[in-house]
Design an enzyme around this catalytic site. Structure first.
Site, PDB file in Angstrom:
ATOM      1  N   ASP A  85      65.790  44.366 -27.237  1.00 18.82           N
ATOM      2  CA  ASP A  85      65.632  45.777 -28.016  1.00 18.82           C
ATOM      3  C   ASP A  85      65.819  46.803 -26.741  1.00 18.82           C
ATOM      4  O   ASP A  85      65.566  46.692 -25.595  1.00 18.82           O
ATOM      5  CB  ASP A  85      64.366  45.822 -28.552  1.00 18.82           C
ATOM      6  CG  ASP A  85      63.963  47.330 -29.100  1.00 18.82           C
ATOM      7  OD1 ASP A  85      64.884  47.926 -29.559  1.00 18.82           O
ATOM      8  OD2 ASP A  85      62.574  47.430 -29.116  1.00 18.82           O
TER       9      ASP A  85
ATOM     10  N   GLY B  45      64.040  50.363 -26.693  1.00 13.07           N
ATOM     11  CA  GLY B  45      62.678  51.214 -26.876  1.00 13.07           C
ATOM     12  C   GLY B  45      61.704  50.343 -26.454  1.00 13.07           C
ATOM     13  O   GLY B  45      61.148  49.552 -27.175  1.00 13.07           O
TER      14      GLY B  45
ATOM     15  N   SER C 234      69.461  47.555 -30.928  1.00 12.75           N
ATOM     16  CA  SER C 234      68.541  49.081 -31.154  1.00 12.75           C
ATOM     17  C   SER C 234      68.642  49.476 -32.547  1.00 12.75           C
ATOM     18  O   SER C 234      69.741  49.839 -32.918  1.00 12.75           O
ATOM     19  CB  SER C 234      68.825  49.825 -29.915  1.00 12.75           C
ATOM     20  OG  SER C 234      67.795  50.953 -30.098  1.00 12.75           O
TER      21      SER C 234
ATOM     22  N   ASP D 212      59.578  44.966 -29.059  1.00  8.88           N
ATOM     23  CA  ASP D 212      58.039  45.374 -29.047  1.00  8.88           C
ATOM     24  C   ASP D 212      57.401  45.494 -30.517  1.00  8.88           C
ATOM     25  O   ASP D 212      56.180  45.922 -30.425  1.00  8.88           O
ATOM     26  CB  ASP D 212      58.061  46.876 -28.263  1.00  8.88           C
ATOM     27  CG  ASP D 212      58.714  48.062 -28.979  1.00  8.88           C
ATOM     28  OD1 ASP D 212      59.770  47.807 -29.423  1.00  8.88           O
ATOM     29  OD2 ASP D 212      57.827  48.983 -29.330  1.00  8.88           O
TER      30      ASP D 212
END
Length: 199
Positions: free
Chosen positions: A6, A8, A107, A166
């Site tokens: 990912d 971010g 993403s 996350d």
């Protein structure tokens, strides 16, 4: 192996409070009010899938939050989400590629953000074999189809892929298609993981 990262809060630190702070400064709407009203709901998801334009998204969000902003002011705040690169993760990505593994980025993002971060953080493109973006694919995490699409493009079975994110929902989405998924809870997760894994 295929390693899927990912963007971010995995490769690049992000903070939506920075966005709201800029919008508050421009609009004089109290930050607490913006924090209460900001929601990642359907228009947000449509924007990430590329289903609505940046301008339409800005208009909808400003109406939802009673924000009297120009598109330029909205954009300035929207780009403030990016804090900085995680160099230790970039180093891991390079090490994985040097060892013969395939390294890609997956993403949930949007057109407006892609006018900013690729230029601001060229290290991301330099460390990845490919970058898969939600608005180009018409899909977004945690939809299982987006993970399947990456596996098909990379011609790798789920059993040979590892995904880092996350967001717990995104982790679950990857696991549903059989990908090993690691929940990145803080900056120590990835270095700790690879300290125990032979590249």
């Amino acid at each position: 192996m295929l390693y899927i990262f990912d963007l971010g809060n995995v490769i690049v630190d992000i903070d939506f409070n920075r966005v709201l702070g800029v919008w508050s400064d421009y609009s004089r709407v109290p930050l607490a009010s913006l924090q209460q009203n900001f929601r990642m709901d359907e228009p947000f998801h449509q924007h990430e899938r590329g289903e609505i334009s940046d301008e339409a998204f800005a208009q909808q969000l400003c109406a939802q939050m009673s924000l009297p902003l120009s598109f330029e002011q909205f954009s300035a705040g929207w780009q403030a989400v990016f804090v900085g690169i995680r160099k230790e993760v970039i180093d891991i990505m390079h090490k994985l590629r040097a060892a013969g593994h395939r390294v890609v980025v997956l993403s949930n993002t949007n057109r407006l953000h892609t006018t900013y971060w690729p230029e601001q953080y060229p290290e991301v493109h330099a460390a990845a074999d490919a970058i898969y973006l939600s608005q180009d694919m018409g899909l977004r995490k945690p939809e299982p189809a987006i993970y399947q699409r990456v596996l098909e493009q990379e011609q790798v079975p789920a059993s040979e892929a590892v995904f880092f994110d996350d967001n717990a929902e995104n982790i679950e989405g990857a696991r549903q298609v059989g990908i090993t998924a690691v929940h990145v809870k803080d900056k120590t997760t990835l270095p700790d993981y690879f300290a125990t894994v032979t590249c």
